[in-house]
Design a protein around this motif. Sequence first.
Motif, PDB file in Angstrom:
ATOM      1  N   GLY A 105      16.366  20.788  34.402  1.00 34.10           N
ATOM      2  CA  GLY A 105      15.978  22.177  34.195  1.00 34.10           C
ATOM      3  C   GLY A 105      14.528  22.486  34.499  1.00 34.10           C
ATOM      4  N   SER A 106      13.677  21.470  34.526  1.00 33.31           N
ATOM      5  CA  SER A 106      12.260  21.664  34.831  1.00 33.31           C
ATOM      6  C   SER A 106      11.665  20.295  35.190  1.00 33.31           C
ATOM      7  CB  SER A 106      11.504  22.263  33.640  1.00 33.31           C
ATOM      8  OG  SER A 106      11.537  21.364  32.531  1.00 33.31           O
ATOM      9  N   HIS A 107      10.398  20.305  35.569  1.00 33.96           N
ATOM     10  CA  HIS A 107       9.720  19.059  35.926  1.00 33.96           C
ATOM     11  C   HIS A 107       8.468  18.890  35.067  1.00 33.96           C
ATOM     12  CE1 HIS A 107      12.322  18.313  39.314  1.00 33.96           C
ATOM     13  NE2 HIS A 107      11.990  19.445  39.895  1.00 33.96           N
ATOM     14  N   PRO A 108       8.626  18.554  33.784  1.00 33.70           N
ATOM     15  CA  PRO A 108       7.440  18.351  32.944  1.00 33.70           C
ATOM     16  C   PRO A 108       6.687  17.095  33.365  1.00 33.70           C
ATOM     17  CG  PRO A 108       9.421  17.684  31.772  1.00 33.70           C
ATOM     18  CD  PRO A 108       9.886  18.339  33.044  1.00 33.70           C
TER      19      PRO A 108
ATOM     20  N   ALA B 292      23.980  14.736  36.921  1.00 34.75           N
ATOM     21  CA  ALA B 292      23.168  14.424  35.749  1.00 34.75           C
ATOM     22  C   ALA B 292      24.050  14.046  34.559  1.00 34.75           C
ATOM     23  CB  ALA B 292      22.283  15.619  35.397  1.00 34.75           C
ATOM     24  N   ARG B 293      25.163  14.750  34.393  1.00 33.87           N
ATOM     25  CA  ARG B 293      26.068  14.444  33.283  1.00 33.87           C
ATOM     26  C   ARG B 293      26.683  13.059  33.453  1.00 33.87           C
ATOM     27  NH1 ARG B 293      27.762  19.788  34.210  1.00 33.87           N
ATOM     28  NH2 ARG B 293      29.827  19.106  34.910  1.00 33.87           N
ATOM     29  N   THR B 294      27.038  12.708  34.689  1.00 33.96           N
ATOM     30  CA  THR B 294      27.588  11.375  34.947  1.00 33.96           C
ATOM     31  C   THR B 294      26.590  10.293  34.579  1.00 33.96           C
ATOM     32  OG1 THR B 294      29.004  12.181  36.736  1.00 33.96           O
ATOM     33  CG2 THR B 294      28.466   9.834  36.754  1.00 33.96           C
ATOM     34  N   LEU B 295      25.337  10.488  34.965  1.00 42.30           N
ATOM     35  CA  LEU B 295      24.302   9.501  34.653  1.00 42.30           C
ATOM     36  C   LEU B 295      24.006   9.465  33.158  1.00 42.30           C
ATOM     37  CD1 LEU B 295      21.864  10.191  37.642  1.00 42.30           C
ATOM     38  CD2 LEU B 295      23.526   8.331  37.417  1.00 42.30           C
TER      39      LEU B 295
ATOM     40  N   ASP C 286      15.694  16.245  37.295  1.00 37.95           N
ATOM     41  CA  ASP C 286      16.251  17.128  38.324  1.00 37.95           C
ATOM     42  C   ASP C 286      16.096  18.578  37.879  1.00 37.95           C
ATOM     43  OD1 ASP C 286      17.832  17.126  40.912  1.00 37.95           O
ATOM     44  OD2 ASP C 286      19.140  18.355  39.674  1.00 37.95           O
ATOM     45  N   GLN C 287      15.883  19.457  38.864  1.00 37.89           N
ATOM     46  CA  GLN C 287      15.616  20.864  38.569  1.00 37.89           C
ATOM     47  C   GLN C 287      16.839  21.586  38.021  1.00 37.89           C
ATOM     48  OE1 GLN C 287      12.566  22.487  38.875  1.00 37.89           O
ATOM     49  NE2 GLN C 287      13.582  24.224  37.899  1.00 37.89           N
ATOM     50  N   LYS C 288      18.020  21.219  38.495  1.00 35.63           N
ATOM     51  CA  LYS C 288      19.234  21.961  38.126  1.00 35.63           C
ATOM     52  C   LYS C 288      19.573  21.732  36.650  1.00 35.63           C
ATOM     53  CE  LYS C 288      22.558  22.142  41.121  1.00 35.63           C
ATOM     54  NZ  LYS C 288      23.752  21.796  41.955  1.00 35.63           N
ATOM     55  N   PRO C 289      19.892  22.787  35.898  1.00 36.51           N
ATOM     56  CA  PRO C 289      20.213  22.636  34.470  1.00 36.51           C
ATOM     57  C   PRO C 289      21.375  21.673  34.230  1.00 36.51           C
ATOM     58  CG  PRO C 289      19.911  24.949  35.030  1.00 36.51           C
ATOM     59  CD  PRO C 289      19.908  24.203  36.323  1.00 36.51           C
ATOM     60  N   TYR C 290      21.367  21.022  33.086  1.00 36.28           N
ATOM     61  CA  TYR C 290      22.339  19.974  32.768  1.00 36.28           C
ATOM     62  C   TYR C 290      23.770  20.480  32.852  1.00 36.28           C
ATOM     63  CZ  TYR C 290      24.000  15.740  30.403  1.00 36.28           C
ATOM     64  OH  TYR C 290      24.622  14.555  30.095  1.00 36.28           O
ATOM     65  N   GLU C 291      24.018  21.697  32.347  1.00 34.03           N
ATOM     66  CA  GLU C 291      25.373  22.235  32.306  1.00 34.03           C
ATOM     67  C   GLU C 291      25.931  22.470  33.703  1.00 34.03           C
ATOM     68  OE1 GLU C 291      22.709  23.657  30.896  1.00 34.03           O
ATOM     69  OE2 GLU C 291      22.993  22.787  28.889  1.00 34.03           O
ATOM     70  N   GLU C 292      25.047  22.693  34.683  1.00 32.40           N
ATOM     71  CA  GLU C 292      25.466  22.958  36.062  1.00 32.40           C
ATOM     72  C   GLU C 292      25.285  21.740  36.961  1.00 32.40           C
ATOM     73  OE1 GLU C 292      23.129  26.252  37.378  1.00 32.40           O
ATOM     74  OE2 GLU C 292      23.391  27.367  35.506  1.00 32.40           O
ATOM     75  N   ASN C 293      25.074  20.582  36.350  1.00 32.52           N
ATOM     76  CA  ASN C 293      24.655  19.402  37.104  1.00 32.52           C
ATOM     77  C   ASN C 293      25.591  18.222  36.821  1.00 32.52           C
ATOM     78  OD1 ASN C 293      23.164  17.311  38.309  1.00 32.52           O
ATOM     79  ND2 ASN C 293      21.223  18.310  37.821  1.00 32.52           N
ATOM     80  N   PRO C 294      26.723  18.150  37.529  1.00 31.41           N
ATOM     81  CA  PRO C 294      27.680  17.071  37.250  1.00 31.41           C
ATOM     82  C   PRO C 294      27.103  15.680  37.466  1.00 31.41           C
ATOM     83  CG  PRO C 294      28.257  18.249  39.278  1.00 31.41           C
ATOM     84  CD  PRO C 294      27.205  19.044  38.591  1.00 31.41           C
TER      85      PRO C 294
END
Length: 449
Positions: A62-65, A49-52, A39-47
């Motif tokens: 934060g990016s799409h490598p 992503a943190r849940t997962l 996901d594009q949104k940074p981890y710290e701002e992404n609840p």
Amino acid sequence: MRQLIDFPYKHVLVLGLAKSGEAAAKLLHHSGVQVRVNDQKPYEENPQARTLGDLGIDVITGSHPMSVLDGIDYVVKNPGIPYTNPIVDEAMRRELPVVTEVELAYRLNGDNMIGITGSNGKTTTTTLVYEMLKANDKGTKLAGNIGEVACEVAQTTSEKETMVVELSSFQLIGTETFKPHIAVFLNLYEAHLDYHKTMEHYAWSKSQLFAHQQANDFLVYNADQEIVRELVASANSQRVPFSLENKQPLGIWCDEEFLYYQDECVIALKDIMLAGKHNLENIMAAVGAAKLSGVTNKGIQQVLRTFSGVEHRMQFVKEVQGRNFYNDSKATNMLATKNALEAFEQPTILLAGGLDRGNALDDLGPYLKNVKAMILFGETAPKFKQLAIENGIETYDVVDNVKQAAEKAYRISEAGDVILLSPACASWDQYRTFEERGDMFMDAVHTLK
């Protein structure tokens, strides 16, 4: 909670989160599949992503490598991510399946699904079908664009329950085996060409609703539209037409007094609360799906005699000093706004504007005969201003948002006027959703004095 059984893929990338991505990732993880999320949104701002991440899922933010595709054999993408996205493009070059979460929902509960699509009327029709099934005490759940994420709902839907799912072209394009038992194809008009690029691709995307149906499935479709008739001609399912223009012995139709299913009179038109020609088409489609599901005429009548519409779709908000305010924020294309304008004979102040998808507005001209003023906002405000000038509407103004539009319209209105928010454009230039836009309008109306 139900799991995916005999799922043939072992390593899945979920591209893009929001509600659908989070639900897909949780389902796959719960089903024992190795999941990676990007996901594009940074981890710290992404609840989400943190849940997962807390579940032990591999989360890259934060990016799409391009490396997120390493070892992957299946991709579930957020419907809003275009196929021009480099990750999606590369996945397709590698011949990986790229789907949306409705494909997972089908794999869980496909035999008990009613899928509804069209350029306009999806939410009204989906709600009508859901209410008709409920009125007949048939177990049913609502999902898709109108409600909760389909693959999340499917996990808690029993084999005796029916899922009624509103489906967009963005969702349908990302399907592999998906086929609802009952498909409803309402209509097809030019829309979302910023995403699909051509009308042909948009039409093909919609046709995925029934592309995999078989002889024991059903397809309720609009027989009054040539483009729809041509698309459904290839369907392998049992076709059930509805029409306002001609009697349909094998489908749903009307005369001047009654609505029929085949040769059976279902309800008198005068008993239907929901007004408007376009809504009668939605009603016929809903009746078709309901009858195929075993709903009685009594259950259908119960709903149609009381159902007055859905939120943000021609929703009456309030009368203020003789002015009637209507919230039609869900009118995200010109056809929806045409239908709204046709519904009123009173002097109307139109509030319109939003995301500019490059469409010309000339086709709205003939529907402006009762419009006395236009209050405009968003990217398309200059186009609407030109439309007003070309159609002899001398009173127009450009404001910053729908709150200001409601206030301005009230100031220039008179008793007996209709003040109609019907933007004819998507909301994404200024608002996250059309609901947010409509809510701002309604809040503004309720503060008027």
